[in-house]
Design a protein around this motif. Structure first.
Motif, short mmCIF file in Angstrom:
data_model
loop_
_atom_site.label_atom_id
_atom_site.label_comp_id
_atom_site.label_asym_id
_atom_site.label_seq_id
_atom_site.Cartn_x
_atom_site.Cartn_y
_atom_site.Cartn_z
N GLY A 111 0.80 -1.23 0.00
CA GLY A 111 0.00 0.00 0.00
C GLY A 111 0.83 1.27 0.00
O GLY A 111 0.28 2.37 -0.13
N SER A 112 2.14 1.17 0.13
CA SER A 112 2.94 2.39 0.24
C SER A 112 3.37 2.92 -1.13
O SER A 112 3.20 2.26 -2.15
N PHE A 113 3.93 4.15 -1.11
CA PHE A 113 4.46 4.76 -2.34
C PHE A 113 5.98 4.63 -2.31
O PHE A 113 6.65 5.14 -1.41
N VAL A 114 6.51 3.93 -3.33
CA VAL A 114 7.94 3.65 -3.39
C VAL A 114 8.54 4.34 -4.61
O VAL A 114 7.99 4.23 -5.71
N LEU A 115 9.66 5.02 -4.40
CA LEU A 115 10.41 5.57 -5.54
C LEU A 115 11.65 4.73 -5.74
O LEU A 115 12.44 4.55 -4.81
N ASP A 116 11.82 4.24 -6.97
CA ASP A 116 13.02 3.46 -7.30
C ASP A 116 13.75 4.31 -8.34
O ASP A 116 13.44 4.26 -9.53
N VAL A 117 14.73 5.11 -7.88
CA VAL A 117 15.17 6.23 -8.71
C VAL A 117 16.18 5.86 -9.81
O VAL A 117 16.42 6.66 -10.71
N CYS A 118 16.81 4.69 -9.68
CA CYS A 118 17.69 4.19 -10.77
C CYS A 118 17.22 2.78 -11.05
O CYS A 118 17.89 1.80 -10.73
N GLY A 119 16.04 2.65 -11.62
CA GLY A 119 15.31 1.40 -11.47
C GLY A 119 15.29 0.41 -12.61
O GLY A 119 14.83 -0.72 -12.45
N GLY A 134 2.63 -7.49 -2.44
CA GLY A 134 1.37 -8.08 -2.90
C GLY A 134 0.76 -7.28 -4.04
O GLY A 134 -0.46 -7.29 -4.24
N ASP A 135 1.58 -6.54 -4.77
CA ASP A 135 1.14 -5.69 -5.89
C ASP A 135 0.15 -4.62 -5.42
O ASP A 135 -0.68 -4.16 -6.19
N ARG A 136 0.27 -4.24 -4.15
CA ARG A 136 -0.61 -3.19 -3.60
C ARG A 136 0.20 -1.97 -3.26
O ARG A 136 1.25 -2.08 -2.59
N GLY A 137 -0.22 -0.78 -3.71
CA GLY A 137 0.52 0.46 -3.52
C GLY A 137 1.00 0.94 -4.87
O GLY A 137 0.46 0.58 -5.92
N ARG A 138 2.08 1.77 -4.87
CA ARG A 138 2.57 2.29 -6.15
C ARG A 138 4.09 2.34 -6.12
O ARG A 138 4.69 2.85 -5.16
N ILE A 139 4.70 1.79 -7.16
CA ILE A 139 6.15 1.86 -7.28
C ILE A 139 6.45 2.65 -8.54
O ILE A 139 6.02 2.28 -9.64
N LEU A 140 7.17 3.76 -8.36
CA LEU A 140 7.53 4.58 -9.53
C LEU A 140 9.01 4.36 -9.84
O LEU A 140 9.88 4.64 -9.00
N VAL A 141 9.26 3.82 -11.03
CA VAL A 141 10.63 3.54 -11.46
C VAL A 141 11.10 4.67 -12.37
O VAL A 141 10.44 5.00 -13.35
N LEU A 142 12.25 5.27 -12.02
CA LEU A 142 12.85 6.27 -12.90
C LEU A 142 14.11 5.70 -13.53
O LEU A 142 14.79 4.86 -12.92
N ASP A 143 14.43 6.16 -14.71
CA ASP A 143 15.72 5.85 -15.33
C ASP A 143 15.92 6.87 -16.44
O ASP A 143 14.96 7.48 -16.92
N ALA A 193 6.80 3.07 -15.01
CA ALA A 193 8.18 3.38 -15.38
C ALA A 193 8.19 4.69 -16.15
O ALA A 193 7.52 4.80 -17.18
N VAL A 194 8.91 5.68 -15.65
CA VAL A 194 8.94 6.98 -16.35
C VAL A 194 10.37 7.49 -16.49
O VAL A 194 11.24 7.22 -15.65
N LEU A 195 10.56 8.24 -17.57
CA LEU A 195 11.86 8.83 -17.84
C LEU A 195 12.14 9.92 -16.81
O LEU A 195 11.31 10.78 -16.58
N GLY A 196 13.29 9.87 -16.18
CA GLY A 196 13.61 10.92 -15.20
C GLY A 196 15.02 10.79 -14.70
O GLY A 196 15.58 9.69 -14.69
N ASP A 197 15.57 11.91 -14.30
CA ASP A 197 16.94 11.94 -13.79
C ASP A 197 16.89 11.90 -12.26
O ASP A 197 16.30 12.77 -11.63
N ALA A 198 17.56 10.90 -11.70
CA ALA A 198 17.55 10.73 -10.24
C ALA A 198 18.19 11.91 -9.52
O ALA A 198 17.98 12.09 -8.33
#
Ligand SMILES: C[S@@+](CC[C@H](N)C(=O)[O-])C[C@H]1O[C@@H](n2cnc3c(N)ncnc32)[C@H](O)[C@@H]1O
Length: 460
Positions: A261-269, A283-292, A315-320
């Motif tokens: 259920g939590s919000f996770v940032l994976d900044v070099c993902g 459990g696939d619950r919450g949100r994981i935002l992957v940047l690269d 997965a979104v384009l972004g600079d960590a």
């Protein structure tokens, strides 16, 4: 059963791989994949091809040094086919007990005739027969007097890497790491707990492919597979039952332990190895935002999520280095799996040790520092940040984290013992909040540190 398309021997195909790496600068895994696709060796020949080409590339420093003893002209000025034919034969003579030296010499002579010119046959034969006769007399520089050259030549590593590890870890530890880097690692896979369990997957692997697979020692979702296998061709892979990933890498998501259920940032993902693992643990619950910063690597994240059946990862384009501007204090958990020198994974890629340059490191240390600083600003008070690398190098690991803590009094290290198996803790640092995993423990050399942002201000 598939039949070989050609009658090329494993040695001849290994020569083709070595030539692509030497002459065209190809990566060993790519050259090997190309040769396998074109010539389709099967079974034992396929395994021997990998052993010969990867083994020769790993041991290149030792092999070239040994050969230099028996040549008048430097190896670098020899005909390039002859150079690689000699290397391949010396690898067999020095390291492969099961291949009779005479067989290695004879085939080298035939390859010299075919790929260079018939007049090279006598030369190749003479050099290799001398290596066979005199191999017991080869003595490396003395370990006490000259540990750098001793280790670099006997255990085939670049001098600068040996110097760095000697300074940080001492002779015994450096030798243990170098020895481990010269072994062929098992492939490990991560069970997708959302679709199956480890016992069931082990059973499927055995039934479907007759794979010699075993549970891994430390990660409860890990399975270790020996030998060469096209894991991607298995129905279990297509059904999203597993992800190919080293056990060390699995331990990173476990060290972060994000709550469902939590919000996770994976900044070099990208390509999403750890992000998909976190999604499974949540459990696939919450949100994981992957940047690269690379779109083609982000596409792999999406592909992996689709195959594993995960919906919580974007997965979104972004600079960590710029996440602080985009996500002020929003994330519950942050993973900084930083770009690094990769000195912990030399066992995985046989030619990688020769490609790395010490001059690349200061820029990486500076980049890691900027990424950490920026990512930290996006973490909510009370949130957890894990910093990880796949290297064995203090400036990128422990020193990087200590510098960060000195600059950020609102962060503290947090005990890793409740999250990771204590047998991993060879240096006794897990209670302090970080661990350096080393290749001789049977996994890739990773560094993992767990940091928490305090709810209020700083420590003082
Ligand atoms: C160690 S890899 C990450 C592996 C990934 N965490 C996984 O488990 O699959 C480091 C990644 O950082 C990315 N990278 C490098 N510089 C970056 C930056 N400034 N911002 C975001 N990502 C970056 C690289 O493209 C690479 O994919």
């Amino acid at each position: 059963m598939r039949r070989p398309m050609t009658s090329y021997s494993a040695r001849e195909l290994a020569l083709k791989v070595l030539d692509e790496v030497d002459a065209a600068g190809a990566y060993a895994n790519i050259a090997l994949t190309r040769v396998v696709a074109k010539y389709q060796p099967v079974g034992r020949e396929r395994a021997l091809l990998t052993e010969l080409s990867y083994g020769t590339l790993r041991r290149l420093n030792t092999i070239d040094w040994v050969l230099a003893r028996f040549l008048r002209k430097p190896l670098s000025s020899q005909n390039r086919w002859i150079r690689n034919i000699l290397r391949l034969a010396v690898y067999q003579i020095l390291y492969l007990d099961r291949i009779p030296p005479a067989a290695a010499c004879n085939e080298a002579v035939e390859l010299a005739k075919k790929y260079a010119a018939p007049h090279f046959a006598g030369f190749v034969n003479a050099v290799l027969r001398r290596v066979v006769r005199e191999k017991e007399k080869i003595s490396f520089p003395d370990r006490e007097e000259n540990p750098v050259d001793h280790i670099a030549l006997k255990y085939s590593h670049p001098t600068w890497v040996v110097e760095l590890w000697l300074k940080e870890l001492g002779v015994e530890e450096t030798i243990r790491i170098c020895e481990a880097n010269n072994q062929t690692p098992a492939t490990t896979i991560r069970t997708n707990f959302l679709r199956t369990n480890r016992e069931e997957l082990l059973r499927r692997l055995k039934e479907e492919a007759g794979l010699p697979a075993l549970p891994t020692r430390y990660a409860p979702e890990g399975i270790s597979v020996r030998g060469f296998h096209n894991l991607q061709d298995l129905p279990a892979f297509r059904e999203g039952l597993f992800f190919v990933q080293d056990e060390s890498s699995m331990l990173v998501a476990r060290a972060l332990n994000p709550a469902p259920g939590s919000f996770v940032l994976d900044v070099c993902g990208a390509p999403g190895g750890k992000a998909t693992h976190m999604a499974e643990l949540m459990g696939d619950r919450g949100r994981i935002l992957v940047l690269d910063i690379y779109p083609h690597r982000l596409a792999l994240v999406r592909e992996n999520c689709a195959r594993l059946g995960l919906k919580s990862v974007d997965a979104v384009l972004g600079d960590a280095q710029e996440v602080d501007r985009q996500f002020g204090l929003a994330a519950d958990f942050i993973l900084v799996d930083a770009p690094c020198s990769g000195l912990g994974v030399l066992r995985r890629k046989p030619d990688s040790r020769w490609r790395k340059q010490p001059e690349q490191i200061p820029a990486l240390v500076a980049l890691q520092r900027r990424i950490l600083r920026s990512a930290a600003a996006a973490l909510r008070p009370g949130g957890v940040l894990v910093y990880s690398t796949c290297t064995v190098h203090r400036a990128e690991n422990e020193a990087q984290v200590r510098q960060f803590l000195a600059d950020h009094p609102e962060f503290v290290l947090e005990d890793l013992r409740p999250l990771l198996p204590c047998e991993l803790d060879v240096k006794g640092t897990m209670k302090e909040g970080f661990v350096q995993l080393l290749p001789y423990q049977g996994l890739d050399g990773f560094f993992i540190a767990r940091l928490r942002r305090l709810l209020t201000g700083g420590k003082g």
